[in-house]
Design a protein around this motif. Structure first.
Motif, PDB file in Angstrom:
ATOM      1  N   SER A  11       0.791  -1.213   0.033  1.00  0.00           N
ATOM      2  CA  SER A  11       0.162  -0.023   0.004  1.00  0.00           C
ATOM      3  C   SER A  11       0.934   1.230  -0.013  1.00  0.00           C
ATOM      4  O   SER A  11       0.169   2.261  -0.098  1.00  0.00           O
ATOM      5  CB  SER A  11      -0.978   0.064   1.117  1.00  0.00           C
ATOM      6  N   SER A  12       2.230   1.166   0.085  1.00  0.00           N
ATOM      7  CA  SER A  12       2.930   2.067   0.184  1.00  0.00           C
ATOM      8  C   SER A  12       3.521   2.732  -1.179  1.00  0.00           C
ATOM      9  O   SER A  12       4.050   3.757  -1.255  1.00  0.00           O
ATOM     10  CB  SER A  12       4.114   1.729   1.099  1.00  0.00           C
ATOM     11  N   TYR A  13       3.434   2.251  -2.289  1.00  0.00           N
ATOM     12  CA  TYR A  13       3.865   2.434  -3.482  1.00  0.00           C
ATOM     13  C   TYR A  13       2.882   2.174  -4.616  1.00  0.00           C
ATOM     14  O   TYR A  13       2.103   1.535  -4.471  1.00  0.00           O
ATOM     15  CB  TYR A  13       5.038   1.569  -3.745  1.00  0.00           C
ATOM     16  N   PHE A  14       3.377   2.590  -5.969  1.00  0.00           N
ATOM     17  CA  PHE A  14       2.902   2.070  -7.025  1.00  0.00           C
ATOM     18  C   PHE A  14       3.774   0.964  -7.697  1.00  0.00           C
ATOM     19  O   PHE A  14       4.912   0.824  -6.966  1.00  0.00           O
ATOM     20  CB  PHE A  14       2.895   3.126  -8.181  1.00  0.00           C
ATOM     21  N   TRP A  15       3.072   0.065  -8.137  1.00  0.00           N
ATOM     22  CA  TRP A  15       3.923  -1.286  -8.743  1.00  0.00           C
ATOM     23  C   TRP A  15       3.904  -1.377 -10.240  1.00  0.00           C
ATOM     24  O   TRP A  15       2.634  -1.335 -11.008  1.00  0.00           O
ATOM     25  CB  TRP A  15       3.400  -2.303  -7.972  1.00  0.00           C
ATOM     26  N   SER A  16       4.804  -1.851 -10.939  1.00  0.00           N
ATOM     27  CA  SER A  16       4.978  -1.748 -12.384  1.00  0.00           C
ATOM     28  C   SER A  16       5.371  -3.332 -12.815  1.00  0.00           C
ATOM     29  O   SER A  16       6.055  -3.912 -11.933  1.00  0.00           O
ATOM     30  CB  SER A  16       5.907  -0.934 -13.089  1.00  0.00           C
ATOM     31  N   TRP A  17       5.041  -3.679 -14.018  1.00  0.00           N
ATOM     32  CA  TRP A  17       5.478  -4.877 -14.926  1.00  0.00           C
ATOM     33  C   TRP A  17       6.192  -4.236 -15.952  1.00  0.00           C
ATOM     34  O   TRP A  17       5.797  -3.477 -16.569  1.00  0.00           O
ATOM     35  CB  TRP A  17       4.508  -5.620 -15.133  1.00  0.00           C
ATOM     36  N   ILE A  18       7.460  -5.005 -16.059  1.00  0.00           N
ATOM     37  CA  ILE A  18       8.252  -4.453 -17.331  1.00  0.00           C
ATOM     38  C   ILE A  18       9.023  -5.848 -17.844  1.00  0.00           C
ATOM     39  O   ILE A  18       9.029  -6.823 -17.032  1.00  0.00           O
ATOM     40  CB  ILE A  18       9.575  -3.630 -16.571  1.00  0.00           C
ATOM     41  N   ARG A  19       9.216  -5.836 -19.024  1.00  0.00           N
ATOM     42  CA  ARG A  19       9.788  -6.932 -19.878  1.00  0.00           C
ATOM     43  C   ARG A  19      10.874  -6.460 -20.571  1.00  0.00           C
ATOM     44  O   ARG A  19      11.024  -5.318 -21.050  1.00  0.00           O
ATOM     45  CB  ARG A  19       8.667  -7.749 -20.448  1.00  0.00           C
ATOM     46  N   GLN A  20      11.731  -7.762 -21.055  1.00  0.00           N
ATOM     47  CA  GLN A  20      12.725  -7.553 -21.862  1.00  0.00           C
ATOM     48  C   GLN A  20      12.951  -8.841 -22.732  1.00  0.00           C
ATOM     49  O   GLN A  20      13.069  -9.735 -22.406  1.00  0.00           O
ATOM     50  CB  GLN A  20      14.088  -7.330 -21.087  1.00  0.00           C
ATOM     51  N   PRO A  21      12.403  -8.591 -23.889  1.00  0.00           N
ATOM     52  CA  PRO A  21      12.619  -9.821 -24.809  1.00  0.00           C
ATOM     53  C   PRO A  21      14.000 -10.173 -25.023  1.00  0.00           C
ATOM     54  O   PRO A  21      14.654  -9.212 -25.116  1.00  0.00           O
ATOM     55  CB  PRO A  21      11.945  -9.381 -26.116  1.00  0.00           C
ATOM     56  N   PRO A  22      14.308 -11.202 -25.616  1.00  0.00           N
ATOM     57  CA  PRO A  22      15.628 -11.766 -26.056  1.00  0.00           C
ATOM     58  C   PRO A  22      16.333 -10.873 -26.694  1.00  0.00           C
ATOM     59  O   PRO A  22      15.934 -10.728 -27.954  1.00  0.00           O
ATOM     60  CB  PRO A  22      15.611 -13.342 -26.425  1.00  0.00           C
ATOM     61  N   GLY A  23      17.506 -10.128 -26.614  1.00  0.00           N
ATOM     62  CA  GLY A  23      18.188  -9.370 -27.472  1.00  0.00           C
ATOM     63  C   GLY A  23      17.741  -7.987 -27.604  1.00  0.00           C
ATOM     64  O   GLY A  23      18.370  -7.223 -28.180  1.00  0.00           O
ATOM     65  N   LYS A  24      16.602  -7.727 -26.849  1.00  0.00           N
ATOM     66  CA  LYS A  24      15.938  -6.492 -27.065  1.00  0.00           C
ATOM     67  C   LYS A  24      15.883  -5.617 -25.837  1.00  0.00           C
ATOM     68  O   LYS A  24      16.772  -5.900 -24.677  1.00  0.00           O
ATOM     69  CB  LYS A  24      14.681  -6.554 -27.511  1.00  0.00           C
ATOM     70  N   GLY A  25      15.607  -4.278 -25.777  1.00  0.00           N
ATOM     71  CA  GLY A  25      15.386  -3.665 -24.735  1.00  0.00           C
ATOM     72  C   GLY A  25      14.528  -3.759 -23.722  1.00  0.00           C
ATOM     73  O   GLY A  25      13.513  -4.597 -23.623  1.00  0.00           O
ATOM     74  N   ASN A  40      -1.644   1.490  -8.800  1.00  0.00           N
ATOM     75  CA  ASN A  40      -1.437   2.236  -7.394  1.00  0.00           C
ATOM     76  C   ASN A  40      -2.066   1.489  -6.100  1.00  0.00           C
ATOM     77  O   ASN A  40      -2.862   0.402  -6.442  1.00  0.00           O
ATOM     78  CB  ASN A  40      -1.698   3.546  -7.784  1.00  0.00           C
ATOM     79  N   TYR A  41      -1.814   2.131  -5.155  1.00  0.00           N
ATOM     80  CA  TYR A  41      -2.382   1.216  -3.822  1.00  0.00           C
ATOM     81  C   TYR A  41      -3.885   1.252  -4.038  1.00  0.00           C
ATOM     82  O   TYR A  41      -4.429   0.429  -3.129  1.00  0.00           O
ATOM     83  CB  TYR A  41      -1.648   2.029  -2.743  1.00  0.00           C
ATOM     84  N   SER A  59       8.894  -1.790  -8.039  1.00  0.00           N
ATOM     85  CA  SER A  59       8.237  -0.624  -7.151  1.00  0.00           C
ATOM     86  C   SER A  59       8.496   0.615  -7.993  1.00  0.00           C
ATOM     87  O   SER A  59       9.347   0.924  -8.517  1.00  0.00           O
ATOM     88  CB  SER A  59       8.875  -0.391  -5.889  1.00  0.00           C
ATOM     89  N   THR A  60       7.581   1.512  -7.961  1.00  0.00           N
ATOM     90  CA  THR A  60       7.485   2.715  -8.857  1.00  0.00           C
ATOM     91  C   THR A  60       7.036   3.811  -7.898  1.00  0.00           C
ATOM     92  O   THR A  60       6.082   4.076  -7.424  1.00  0.00           O
ATOM     93  CB  THR A  60       6.427   2.655 -10.100  1.00  0.00           C
TER      94      THR A  60
END
Lengths: 126, 108
Positions: free
Chosen positions: A30-44, A52-53, A97-98
């Motif tokens: 409940s203290s932060y925002f939360w994100s999902w991020i990904r990185q495909p093979p060989g990419k950014g 958010n909470y 965490s965001t």
């Protein structure tokens, strides 16, 4: 110190739904925002979306039709669902965490990802 | 293509200084933040906001901004600084978060 740990299947079939959970320890969800991020093979790195909470979500426009991020405060977890996956969704998925940034007048100055999970590889293959 | 543009690769001699840039219209209104990414490891935040270093990040890492460009400077690069570096900020609409394409730093 906040720690995050992703969990979920490492192999998903094309057209099915990818489901991952991030467990937060050392701090309240409940203290932060939360994100999902990904990185495909060989990419950014690619931001997928955040929650958010209060359970309000914000998704990358190109993924919005397939993404759902939800929160379970009782378990200190948040989750990612990505539907109708293809091989292009094969990637290492991270939860993070965001935190917000603000100018002196209090207006929005952006956001950054402070704590990261170790990442989990999800392969889309039949 | 990303709304934040980074040079794909730069090299720096051991002990010398290297500057990595991140360009985008949104950077006129929002800060860029910087992450170090090594193969098989999670990204690590190295600079956030105006020029803030998280605990444990060496002071050879610093950040700056001018107009639509943000920069990460490594002063006195060490062998362990060889990695991919990513900037992040908001997109041009201000509604979503984005990453730059990343810069591969090679320490010679």
């Amino acid at each position: 110190q906040v720690q995050l740990q992703e969990s979920g299947p490492g192999l998903v079939k094309p057209s099915e739904t990818l489901s991952l959970t991030c467990t937060v320890s050392g701090g309240s969800i409940s203290s932060y925002f939360w994100s999902w991020i990904r990185q495909p093979p060989g990419k950014g790195l690619e931001w997928i979306g955040r929650i958010n909470y209060s359970g309000n979500t914000n998704y990358k426009p190109s993924l919005k039709s397939r993404v759902t991020i939800s929160l379970d405060t009782s378990k200190n977890q948040f989750s990612l669902k990505l539907s109708s996956v293809t091989v292009a969704d094969t990637a290492v998925y991270y939860c993070a965490s965001t935190l917000g940034l603000y100018w002196y007048d209090g207006s929005d100055a952006g956001a950054y990802f402070q704590h990261w999970g170790q990442g989990t590889l999800v392969t889309v293959s039949s | 293509s990303s709304e934040l543009t980074q040079d794909p690769a730069v090299s720096v001699a051991l002990g010398q200084t290297v500057r990595i840039t991140c360009q985008g219209d949104s950077l006129r209104n929002y800060f860029a933040n910087w992450y170090q990414k090594k193969p098989g490891q999670a990204p690590v935040l190295v600079i956030f906001g105006k020029n803030n270093r998280p605990s444990g990040i060496p002071d050879r890492f610093s950040g700056s901004r001018s107009g639509n460009t943000a920069s990460l400077t490594i002063t006195g690069a060490q062998a362990e600084d060889g990695a991919d570096y990513y900037c992040n900020s908001r997109d041009s609409s201000g509604n979503h978060l984005v990453f730059g394409g990343g810069t591969k730093v090679t320490v010679l």
